[in-house]
Design a protein around this motif. Structure first.
Motif, PDB file in Angstrom:
ATOM      1  N   LEU A 123       0.903   4.569  -2.657  1.00 42.72           N
ATOM      2  CA  LEU A 123       0.577   5.931  -2.205  1.00 42.72           C
ATOM      3  C   LEU A 123       1.745   6.898  -2.382  1.00 42.72           C
ATOM      4  N   GLN A 124       2.919   6.331  -2.433  1.00 45.05           N
ATOM      5  CA  GLN A 124       4.170   7.089  -2.374  1.00 45.05           C
ATOM      6  C   GLN A 124       4.192   8.365  -3.215  1.00 45.05           C
ATOM      7  N   ASN A 125       3.827   8.237  -4.473  1.00 43.29           N
ATOM      8  CA  ASN A 125       3.936   9.398  -5.360  1.00 43.29           C
ATOM      9  C   ASN A 125       2.618  10.145  -5.563  1.00 43.29           C
ATOM     10  N   LEU A 126       1.635   9.829  -4.734  1.00 38.54           N
ATOM     11  CA  LEU A 126       0.351  10.521  -4.879  1.00 38.54           C
ATOM     12  C   LEU A 126       0.318  11.764  -4.004  1.00 38.54           C
ATOM     13  N   ASP A 127      -0.308  12.789  -4.527  1.00 41.46           N
ATOM     14  CA  ASP A 127      -0.470  14.044  -3.789  1.00 41.46           C
ATOM     15  C   ASP A 127      -1.449  13.828  -2.640  1.00 41.46           C
ATOM     16  N   GLY A 128      -0.996  14.112  -1.426  1.00 46.04           N
ATOM     17  CA  GLY A 128      -1.849  13.942  -0.250  1.00 46.04           C
ATOM     18  C   GLY A 128      -3.117  14.773  -0.316  1.00 46.04           C
ATOM     19  N   LYS A 129      -3.121  15.810  -1.134  1.00 50.61           N
ATOM     20  CA  LYS A 129      -4.300  16.693  -1.230  1.00 50.61           C
ATOM     21  C   LYS A 129      -5.399  16.111  -2.111  1.00 50.61           C
ATOM     22  N   GLN A 130      -5.115  14.996  -2.789  1.00 51.62           N
ATOM     23  CA  GLN A 130      -6.144  14.370  -3.631  1.00 51.62           C
ATOM     24  C   GLN A 130      -7.318  13.953  -2.736  1.00 51.62           C
ATOM     25  N   GLU A 131      -8.520  14.338  -3.129  1.00 54.89           N
ATOM     26  CA  GLU A 131      -9.676  14.103  -2.261  1.00 54.89           C
ATOM     27  C   GLU A 131     -10.159  12.664  -2.291  1.00 54.89           C
ATOM     28  N   SER A 132     -10.636  12.202  -1.158  1.00 61.99           N
ATOM     29  CA  SER A 132     -11.256  10.882  -1.054  1.00 61.99           C
ATOM     30  C   SER A 132     -12.487  10.805  -1.936  1.00 61.99           C
ATOM     31  N   LEU A 173       0.836  -1.211   0.000  1.00 65.62           N
ATOM     32  CA  LEU A 173       0.000   0.000   0.000  1.00 65.62           C
ATOM     33  C   LEU A 173       0.869   1.259   0.000  1.00 65.62           C
ATOM     34  N   LYS A 174       1.937   1.224   0.782  1.00 67.63           N
ATOM     35  CA  LYS A 174       2.818   2.397   0.848  1.00 67.63           C
ATOM     36  C   LYS A 174       3.386   2.747  -0.537  1.00 67.63           C
ATOM     37  N   ARG A 195     -11.233  15.362   3.844  1.00 69.53           N
ATOM     38  CA  ARG A 195     -11.069  13.913   3.682  1.00 69.53           C
ATOM     39  C   ARG A 195     -10.216  13.672   2.441  1.00 69.53           C
ATOM     40  N   TYR A 255     -10.917   4.498  -1.462  1.00 64.38           N
ATOM     41  CA  TYR A 255      -9.697   4.859  -2.200  1.00 64.38           C
ATOM     42  C   TYR A 255      -8.448   4.054  -1.859  1.00 64.38           C
ATOM     43  N   PRO A 256      -8.303   3.522  -0.605  1.00 62.03           N
ATOM     44  CA  PRO A 256      -7.081   2.730  -0.389  1.00 62.03           C
ATOM     45  C   PRO A 256      -6.971   1.562  -1.383  1.00 62.03           C
ATOM     46  N   ILE A 308      -6.296  11.946   0.810  1.00 56.14           N
ATOM     47  CA  ILE A 308      -5.519  10.721   1.027  1.00 56.14           C
ATOM     48  C   ILE A 308      -4.363  10.921   2.006  1.00 56.14           C
ATOM     49  N   GLN A 309      -4.107  12.182   2.368  1.00 60.56           N
ATOM     50  CA  GLN A 309      -3.123  12.443   3.415  1.00 60.56           C
ATOM     51  C   GLN A 309      -3.547  11.791   4.736  1.00 60.56           C
ATOM     52  N   SER A 317     -15.163   5.776   1.948  1.00 60.63           N
ATOM     53  CA  SER A 317     -13.876   5.851   1.243  1.00 60.63           C
ATOM     54  C   SER A 317     -13.414   4.463   0.826  1.00 60.63           C
TER      55      SER A 317
END
Lengths: 363, 363
Positions: A33-42, A29-30, B24, A244-245, B26-27, A242
């Motif tokens: 997620l590594q290169n994804l922008d944390g601001k991307q919305e669920s 999972l890590k 909400r 999304y994971p 992905i952060q 959610s």
């Protein structure tokens, strides 16, 4: 410690394993997620770009009007069959005796949906057109699993699927594809996913087998069908706030591994040859038609377990962590070739099977 | 653009928001994973340390023998009611008319489990002992939701719950707790979770409300009950190969936010005071009994929407992104106080409500 436990422990200690993508740990999972922008919305209860874009991508890939992301195939497939049953006003569906819904789901199809299953073909062989056309029962839907996992991942001739598809269309029977391993069979058929799916009214695919994601499934079909599936998804408790994971990992590993299915298929053929070169060992299918096959020993589980454990200690290459007792004098296990095969030191692999052959002859 | 859309957009542009934990995105998941060792192994179909340890932790916290992690409360609660119905040989349960199962689940309870719901009390008030004891129907189970979310998160006196619990035990009726917001009510009752749960046979709690996780739920009870719930979890398609993305985030945010429930509760009381100080605004409950309440305007949605949008632009503090029409002359929205309240510039907050009051008086 039991021999089974010793085998499992010895397998866990090996440096290399012939099948799979590697450990199912949270790094999987890590990495996604590594290169994804944390601001991307669920996604929020099935809506939002993160889920809608992946659904659109999968609908296009599968050649279907719409696709819906589900937490599991168990949920997606029960729902598919329920929708077709309601459409037809029938409570009967037909599938293989070793279908996932029949043996791995605590009979949820019957307990939750009151749907009766008609079993086609014998346990140890594939469904043929005759099994379908000779059926006495009026069913709403037929489910075909490609490949048929519980018998080693066998596949019918492509012409057989076409003929079953045509028969079902003529009879007004819906045809559903259990495509848990659909990506994995495309190299053998030399077809696109969309070409295979065009023979079916609805399709389920999984993202944690050959694709190597965390979990999750897609159910695809026409819009009327998928709209209904969303209502049932909520009823089942699968319409999470959610998902999304699972979606981001499905997307990440789809992009990484879908293009490697050819390689996994050829590697499986090579690996099966190695197994078949050993005394009292054979694979089903003899020549794999996907990345998977079953390995059968003509010897008891109790005999083979210590042989394998010893082999792993000597070579640090693991073949399997378990053996399934078939009869008192035979046992088997499943192989799914993934990214780990390419990491094996090939010169050592040959030696592993020479050693295995020798040990089995001695026993 | 519609006024509703303008309000939503203006809210999204605000720098501060009075309720919730924040976006909400992905952060939320990335933070939970950040300090975890990638080598930690996934749960596999409900087994493995990562799921078992969290289940044990929650069973202890809730004072129940066993706890099972579920992907959703929808799934967990239908299953709880089904188990109690099967136990009692009845197909009837009783709950509030605005129960989640009645209004938010596409009637999965009826469609999947064929369970009939008996509605207790009126829509706009809490269930009292008399509603239960005057019931004509023989039900297998009663579900109490604490707090009653759809009426602003109201709570009965603790003595009422105790008396209902005693009545149910005497009558052989199972009592199930919809504890989607159980953590949030403990400060008001001044009870531990285990004390509240001891009044119930089964309990569901959620990890993405006050706790602020990604998704997921726990269902707790005695071992016979939870063992059955695992079979139903598989039938529902909720026994995923990997639930760890939800488990690790539930665990992370439980450790972070459970201890803040007192703060959220006091903040909610303060915030409700601010709202009640404005002309034609009132909260339900008038004094909150948890971190949540509903804000009601004695003015139409069309009147209030532009007032709020304007307020947000002037102050950059957002109160809500939507308004729900109650009647032609009234509207409302829900507040759930979380970590964002503590981040507000308090001197500005007072000004926001003075301004709101002024704007509402003018309109």
């Amino acid at each position: 410690m039991s021999e089974a436990k010793l085998l499992f422990e010895a397998f866990k200690e090996t440096k290399y394993q012939v099948s799979g993508h590697g450990k199912r740990d949270i790094q999987v999972l890590k990495n996604a997620l590594q290169n994804l922008d944390g601001k991307q919305e669920s996604d929020i209860y099935g809506n939002g770009p993160i889920i809608e874009e992946f659904q659109t991508k999968m609908a296009e890939y599968l050649g279907k009007e719409k696709a819906v992301f589900f937490p599991s195939g168990t949920m997606a497939q029960q729902i598919a069959l329920r929708i077709w049953c309601d459409d037809r006003g029938s409570k009967k569906v037909a599938y293989h005796p070793l279908c996932h819904l029949e043996i791995h789901e605590e009979v949820g199809l019957k307990e939750l949906h009151h749907i009766q299953s008609i079993l086609l073909a014998d346990k140890d062989r594939l469904i043929e057109l005759e099994d379908v056309s000779n059926m006495d029962e009026e069913v709403a839907c037929i489910l075909l699993e490609l490949p048929q996992r519980e018998i080693g991942g066998q596949l019918p001739d492509y012409a057989t699927i076409e003929s079953i598809s045509m028969y079902c269309r003529n009879q007004g029977i819906r045809l559903h594809l259990d495509g848990a391993r659909l990506f994995e069979i495309l190299p053998y058929y030399e077809k696109t996913a969309a070409e295979v799916c065009s023979l079916f009214d609805s399709v389920y695919v999984s993202f944690y087998k050959g694709i190597g994601g965390v979990a999750g499934a897609i159910l695809a079909g026409d819009k009327v069908f998928t709209d209904k599936s969303k209502i049932w998804k909520r009823r089942h408790g699968g319409d999470l706030i959610s998902l999304y994971p699972y979606i981001v990992s499905a997307n990440y590993y789809f992009d990484e591994n879908e293009q490697r299915m050819n390689q996994f298929y050829y590697d499986a053929i090579e690996l099966a040859l190695y197994f078949n070169s050993c005394d009292s060992v054979s694979t089903i299918p003899l020549v794999p038609v996907s990345n998977m096959f079953h390995v059968h020993f003509q010897a008891s589980r109790e005999e083979v377990e210590p042989i394998l454990a010893e082999l792993y200690k000597e070579t640090s290459i693991g073949l399997t962590g378990y053996l399934k007792e078939m009869t008192q004098k035979s046992c088997s296990f499943e192989v799914n070739v993934g990214n780990q095969y390419a990491r094996l030191p090939k010169e050592k692999l040959k030696r592993v099977f020479q050693l295995l052959d020798k040990k089995l002859r001695k026993s």
